[in-house]
Design an enzyme around this catalytic site. Structure first.
Site, PDB file in Angstrom:
ATOM      1  N   TYR A  26       0.794  -1.245   0.046  1.00  0.00           N
ATOM      2  CA  TYR A  26       0.155  -0.205   0.182  1.00  0.00           C
ATOM      3  C   TYR A  26       1.012   1.096  -0.236  1.00  0.00           C
ATOM      4  O   TYR A  26       1.928   1.367   0.834  1.00  0.00           O
ATOM      5  CB  TYR A  26      -0.876  -0.137   1.067  1.00  0.00           C
ATOM      6  CG  TYR A  26      -2.317  -0.421   0.829  1.00  0.00           C
ATOM      7  CD1 TYR A  26      -3.021   0.093  -0.116  1.00  0.00           C
ATOM      8  CD2 TYR A  26      -2.785  -1.585   1.475  1.00  0.00           C
ATOM      9  CE1 TYR A  26      -4.482  -0.330  -0.273  1.00  0.00           C
ATOM     10  CE2 TYR A  26      -4.106  -2.148   0.992  1.00  0.00           C
ATOM     11  CZ  TYR A  26      -4.855  -1.399   0.250  1.00  0.00           C
ATOM     12  OH  TYR A  26      -6.013  -1.970  -0.084  1.00  0.00           O
TER      13      TYR A  26
ATOM     14  N   GLU B 180      -0.715   4.656  -0.238  1.00  0.00           N
ATOM     15  CA  GLU B 180      -1.459   5.744  -0.525  1.00  0.00           C
ATOM     16  C   GLU B 180      -0.725   7.091  -0.182  1.00  0.00           C
ATOM     17  O   GLU B 180       0.105   7.089   0.777  1.00  0.00           O
ATOM     18  CB  GLU B 180      -2.728   5.696   0.826  1.00  0.00           C
ATOM     19  CG  GLU B 180      -3.930   5.134   0.023  1.00  0.00           C
ATOM     20  CD  GLU B 180      -4.214   3.723   1.023  1.00  0.00           C
ATOM     21  OE1 GLU B 180      -3.125   3.141   1.223  1.00  0.00           O
ATOM     22  OE2 GLU B 180      -5.427   3.672   1.255  1.00  0.00           O
TER      23      GLU B 180
ATOM     24  N   ASP C 261      -8.165  15.412 -23.559  1.00  0.00           N
ATOM     25  CA  ASP C 261      -7.989  13.872 -23.412  1.00  0.00           C
ATOM     26  C   ASP C 261      -7.219  13.293 -24.591  1.00  0.00           C
ATOM     27  O   ASP C 261      -7.797  13.075 -25.725  1.00  0.00           O
ATOM     28  CB  ASP C 261      -9.335  13.442 -23.095  1.00  0.00           C
ATOM     29  CG  ASP C 261      -9.379  11.687 -22.921  1.00  0.00           C
ATOM     30  OD1 ASP C 261      -8.303  11.105 -23.606  1.00  0.00           O
ATOM     31  OD2 ASP C 261     -10.478  11.146 -22.772  1.00  0.00           O
TER      32      ASP C 261
ATOM     33  N   THR D 171      -4.670   7.676 -21.265  1.00  0.00           N
ATOM     34  CA  THR D 171      -4.359   6.331 -20.850  1.00  0.00           C
ATOM     35  C   THR D 171      -2.659   6.243 -21.200  1.00  0.00           C
ATOM     36  O   THR D 171      -2.127   6.982 -21.983  1.00  0.00           O
ATOM     37  CB  THR D 171      -5.244   5.579 -21.488  1.00  0.00           C
ATOM     38  OG1 THR D 171      -5.167   5.614 -22.949  1.00  0.00           O
ATOM     39  CG2 THR D 171      -6.641   5.581 -21.145  1.00  0.00           C
TER      40      THR D 171
ATOM     41  N   LYS E 128      -2.301   2.829 -24.824  1.00  0.00           N
ATOM     42  CA  LYS E 128      -2.724   2.899 -26.547  1.00  0.00           C
ATOM     43  C   LYS E 128      -1.588   3.176 -27.433  1.00  0.00           C
ATOM     44  O   LYS E 128      -0.588   2.330 -27.192  1.00  0.00           O
ATOM     45  CB  LYS E 128      -4.023   4.024 -26.632  1.00  0.00           C
ATOM     46  CG  LYS E 128      -5.139   3.675 -25.853  1.00  0.00           C
ATOM     47  CD  LYS E 128      -6.053   4.430 -26.113  1.00  0.00           C
ATOM     48  CE  LYS E 128      -7.550   3.954 -25.534  1.00  0.00           C
ATOM     49  NZ  LYS E 128      -7.858   4.716 -24.178  1.00  0.00           N
TER      50      LYS E 128
ATOM     51  N   ARG F 160      -1.371  -0.899 -18.901  1.00  0.00           N
ATOM     52  CA  ARG F 160      -2.600  -0.318 -18.886  1.00  0.00           C
ATOM     53  C   ARG F 160      -2.880   0.612 -17.614  1.00  0.00           C
ATOM     54  O   ARG F 160      -2.861   0.300 -16.583  1.00  0.00           O
ATOM     55  CB  ARG F 160      -3.776  -1.473 -18.685  1.00  0.00           C
ATOM     56  CG  ARG F 160      -5.047  -1.245 -18.853  1.00  0.00           C
ATOM     57  CD  ARG F 160      -5.834  -2.424 -19.165  1.00  0.00           C
ATOM     58  NE  ARG F 160      -5.564  -3.041 -20.429  1.00  0.00           N
ATOM     59  CZ  ARG F 160      -6.317  -2.312 -21.772  1.00  0.00           C
ATOM     60  NH1 ARG F 160      -7.338  -1.488 -21.589  1.00  0.00           N
ATOM     61  NH2 ARG F 160      -5.820  -2.821 -22.824  1.00  0.00           N
TER      62      ARG F 160
HETATM   63  N1  DSN Z   1     -12.028   1.974 -25.303  1.00  0.00           N
HETATM   64  C1  DSN Z   1     -11.105   3.071 -25.639  1.00  0.00           C
HETATM   65  C2  DSN Z   1     -11.265   3.211 -27.050  1.00  0.00           C
HETATM   66  O1  DSN Z   1     -11.477   2.038 -27.889  1.00  0.00           O
HETATM   67  O2  DSN Z   1     -11.169   4.123 -27.731  1.00  0.00           O
HETATM   68  C3  DSN Z   1     -11.473   4.282 -25.018  1.00  0.00           C
HETATM   69  O3  DSN Z   1     -11.533   4.303 -23.670  1.00  0.00           O
END
Ligand code: DSN
Length: 420
Positions: free
Chosen positions: A54, A56, A200, A226, A229, A235
């Site tokens: 942990y 925090e 975003d 994120t 990607k 992730r």
């Molecule tokens: N699930 C993602 C996408 O495919 O664009 C977005 O969160």
């Protein structure tokens, strides 16, 4: 404690993991625009003993003792992220992009405040104000859309919506927009109505990291992403911001919306950022863009319409409104041909979200495998054939055979020591 090999301790999970690595390696062409394959060093960090602790709080001010190495790892991730994106501050604790957006909104706004975000079917995300999501439920969202003529986001439309709704915050950044985002234009609009600007960059963060897409700073105030990607990491999510928002961002993540950070994931993010700083990553991002243009060429050979007429980034959005097939049918015909894409609404789509009139196709994962323009153009033609003949199983069988041949030449994990 008894240490056993997973194959013996839990044969059912072991088998599923083995099957999955086999599926990723040799069954299908992975073309979901938001997916990628991570290298062994990231899997190692994610599968580490950092999961045991942990932590925090933040480096140097934790609520638990024993965080010396966790601090080191989190500081590395934060420092690298700031360097890559030219941000003053990074919070690498959000568990996902949705969590990052939640905390980013609440860092500056109260429930009920007005936000202007993109329409979901014009490339936006559920967390950009959709009614079935916390964002649409807790904030007073208004939307802006794609211009019908140009199929791009144009200043006149966004300014008009901003003047009409007078938002506290404007959100840009998309899940299905094939063109570059003009941050300067968004800043001008935000300034006109005295709104904060949030972006975003979940989809394009790898391109931004490599200088293959303009950086949202300094025009944007807060940036979320994120980390799995196009940037090809563990992730999870992240928030970047200017100094003046740092304290609020940190407290909106912890303690407001999350508890203990997933430190093994943060280790994976740190390694991902180091990878993204290597010159090889620049080559990778450049190749993503070349590959997507080649894919578009292949699709055009079958006279398929692309939203906005083409692409500047890692994805194309195929408009099937003039074709004898819905997005849902095309997705499933392509899946039978072992090409994995997703159905996706196109702007002004007459079909409901579970059917749609489009497919979204991305190249980050295949580019990771080493495929280049020649392969992507060929794949575009293969997709074209299936989509133009959605009820012809013979076409699908032939394409499936070609997919197998292609995959044999582009090894993924076989030689890497990655077992699953
Ligand atoms: N699930 C993602 C996408 O495919 O664009 C977005 O969160």
């Amino acid at each position: 404690m008894e240490h056993r090999d997973l194959s013996e301790a839990d044969p059912e999970v072991y088998k599923a993991l083995k099957n999955e690595v086999e599926r990723q390696e040799s069954e299908s062409l992975e073309m979901i625009a938001s997916e990628n394959f991570v290298p062994r060093q990231i899997l190692q960090a994610q599968g580490s003993v950092l999961t045991n602790k942990y932590a925090e709080g933040y480096p140097g001010e934790r609520y638990y003792a024993g965080c010396e190495y966790h601090d080191k790892v989190e500081n590395l991730a934060r420092k690298r992220a700031c360097e890559i994106f030219d941000a003053d501050h990074a919070n690498v604790q959000p568990h996902s992009g949705s969590q990052a957006n939640f905390a980013a909104y609440f860092s500056q706004l109260d429930a009920g405040d007005k936000i202007l975000g993109p329409v979901l079917s014009h490339g936006g995300h559920l967390t950009h104000g959709h009614g079935i999501n916390f964002s649409g439920d807790l904030f007073d969202f208004a939307t802006y859309g794609i211009n019908k003529e140009t199929e791009r986001f144009e200043k006149e439309d966004i300014l008009q919506a901003a003047k009409e709704h007078e938002p506290d915050m404007i959100v840009c950044g998309y899940s299905a927009y094939p063109r570059e985002i003009d941050f300067e234009m968004f800043r001008e609009v935000a300034d006109e109505v005295d709104a904060l600007l949030m972006c975003d960059i979940a989809h394009i963060s790898g391109l931004v990291a490599a200088g293959e897409h303009p950086n949202p700073f300094p025009q944007c105030d807060i940036v979320t992403t994120t980390t799995h990607k196009s940037i090809r990491g563990a992730r999870g999510g992240m928030i970047l911001c200017k100094d003046e928002y740092a304290e609020d961002v940190d407290s909106a993540v912890f303690p407001y919306s999350q508890g203990g950070p997933l430190m093994h994931q943060i280790a994976g993010k740190a390694v991902c950022f180091k990878e993204a700083m290597r010159p090889e990553f620049e080559d990778y991002a450049k190749q993503i863009k070349k590959n997507t243009k080649a894919l578009a060429e292949g699709l055009r050979k079958h006279d398929l319409e692309l939203v906005s007429g083409g692409t500047d980034n890692h994805l194309v959005l195929v408009d099937l409104r003039e074709e004898d097939v819905t997005g849902k049918e095309a997705e499933s015909a392509l899946e039978e041909a072992n090409i994995v894409v997703n159905k996706n609404a196109v702007p002004y789509d007459p079909e409901p979200p579970m059917v749609t009139s489009g497919i979204r196709i991305g190249t980050p994962a295949l580019t990771t495998r080493g495929m280049e323009e020649e392969e992507l153009e060929e794949i575009g033609e293969m997709i074209g054939k299936v989509v133009k003949n959605p009820r012809d199983s013979g076409v699908r069988t032939k394409v499936r055979e070609k997919v197998s041949e292609l995959l044999e030449n582009f090894e993924l994990y076989e030689e890497s020591g990655v077992e699953f």
